[in-house]
Design an enzyme around this catalytic site. Structure first.
Site, mmCIF file in Angstrom:
data_model
loop_
_atom_site.group_PDB
_atom_site.id
_atom_site.type_symbol
_atom_site.label_atom_id
_atom_site.label_comp_id
_atom_site.label_asym_id
_atom_site.label_seq_id
_atom_site.Cartn_x
_atom_site.Cartn_y
_atom_site.Cartn_z
ATOM 1 N N ARG A 1 -38.950 -65.062 -11.238
ATOM 2 C CA ARG A 1 -37.666 -65.771 -11.223
ATOM 3 C C ARG A 1 -37.225 -66.295 -12.586
ATOM 4 N NH1 ARG A 1 -36.936 -69.934 -6.424
ATOM 5 N NH2 ARG A 1 -38.763 -70.941 -7.324
ATOM 6 N N ASP A 2 -37.994 -66.056 -13.654
ATOM 7 C CA ASP A 2 -37.608 -66.566 -14.974
ATOM 8 C C ASP A 2 -37.989 -65.568 -16.072
ATOM 9 O OD1 ASP A 2 -36.556 -68.291 -16.844
ATOM 10 O OD2 ASP A 2 -38.327 -69.577 -16.938
ATOM 11 N N ILE A 3 -37.687 -64.291 -15.849
ATOM 12 C CA ILE A 3 -37.947 -63.283 -16.871
ATOM 13 C C ILE A 3 -36.938 -63.467 -18.000
ATOM 14 C CG2 ILE A 3 -38.089 -60.822 -17.389
ATOM 15 C CD1 ILE A 3 -40.225 -61.819 -15.455
ATOM 16 N N ASN B 1 -40.513 -65.968 -22.426
ATOM 17 C CA ASN B 1 -41.689 -65.905 -21.561
ATOM 18 C C ASN B 1 -42.504 -64.629 -21.756
ATOM 19 O OD1 ASN B 1 -41.294 -68.407 -20.409
ATOM 20 N ND2 ASN B 1 -39.986 -67.610 -18.770
#
Length: 248
Positions: free
Chosen positions: A34-36, A40
């Protein structure tokens, strides 16, 4: 280009593992990140790639109902995240499509002056093909990027592994080196080897290309600071000012 493919393939493999790793009962955990986003993705001096920060990751509930809040970074959200719809791995694939588009073109895709503008661009504006920015962009790679960026998730890759296999095929057909040593060489050329053992690529704002570099190090608490040297570093690769203004 080859380094971008290696990074994308490694992220695909990490997503595949998180989604399919068995739980205590032997069932797939179905974890979605959910946070590509660029911040990251960690690149090591050995050419290995790590997907970090599963802080907003969630195991998929097949009975999940519509959400009430948006998780992740604006500029790297999927249409279904913006609409607070139930998610599956194809949401992460869309976000990876954004990152791959940006890595291979050197431009921001959905960056706008504010969050409302980014959401509008994501939902309403035509998604440009990479070849609109890079005239000799490889058509086989463009097909992969645009499939990952399909607004209708049924038109995307069914799984991260399927996308990884397609990227490998294109790399093989074009004779591109996607092995670790090639990426390791890029990291070493970009980050002084007396300052960093493992680089962090990107920032919460768009980063791409091989522009100016800022290194920072971690403290014992895990927070980021700016001493002169250390074993960890944050590598921010940003656009030239003129290009950044053109994309804003």
């Amino acid at each position: 280009g080859s380094s971008a493919l290696r990074i994308a393939i490694a992220v695909c493999e990490a997503l595949h593992y998180a989604y399919n790793a068995p739980d205590n009962q032997g069932n797939p955990r179905k974890v979605i990140h959910r946070d590509i986003s660029p911040s990251n993705v960690l690149l090591g001096y050995d050419g290995h790639v790590k997907l970090a920060d599963f802080g907003v990751a969630k195991a998929l509930d097949i009975n999940a109902t519509r959400g009430t809040s948006i998780k992740g970074k604006y500029g790297y959200l999927s249409p279904e995240q913006v609409r607070c719809q139930p998610l599956d791995q194809r949401s992460d694939i869309f976000a990876l499509g954004i990152v791959l588009w940006e890595m291979t073109t050197g431009h921001a895709l959905f960056k706008r002056e504010n969050e409302a503008g980014m959401v509008y661009a994501l939902i309403q504006e035509q998604i440009p093909a990479p070849s609109e920015r890079i005239s000799d962009y490889p058509p086989e790679l463009e097909a992969i990027v645009m499939k990952a960026l399909a607004r209708a998730r049924d038109d995307r890759y069914e799984s991260a592994l399927e996308m990884a296999n397609e990227l490998r095929r294109v790399a093989h057909d074009n004779g591109w080196d996607i092995e670790a040593p090639a990426l390791a060489e890029l990291v070493r050329e970009t980050v002084p080897d007396d300052q960093v053992a493992f680089g962090r690529i990107g920032s919460d704002r768009f980063s791409s290309g091989l522009g100016k570099v800022r290194t920072t190090t971690t403290t014992g608490s895990g927070e980021w600071s700016d001493p002169e040297s250390g074993s960890f570093a944050s590598l921010e690769i940003s656009q030239a000012p003129a290009q950044a203004q053109a994309d804003a």
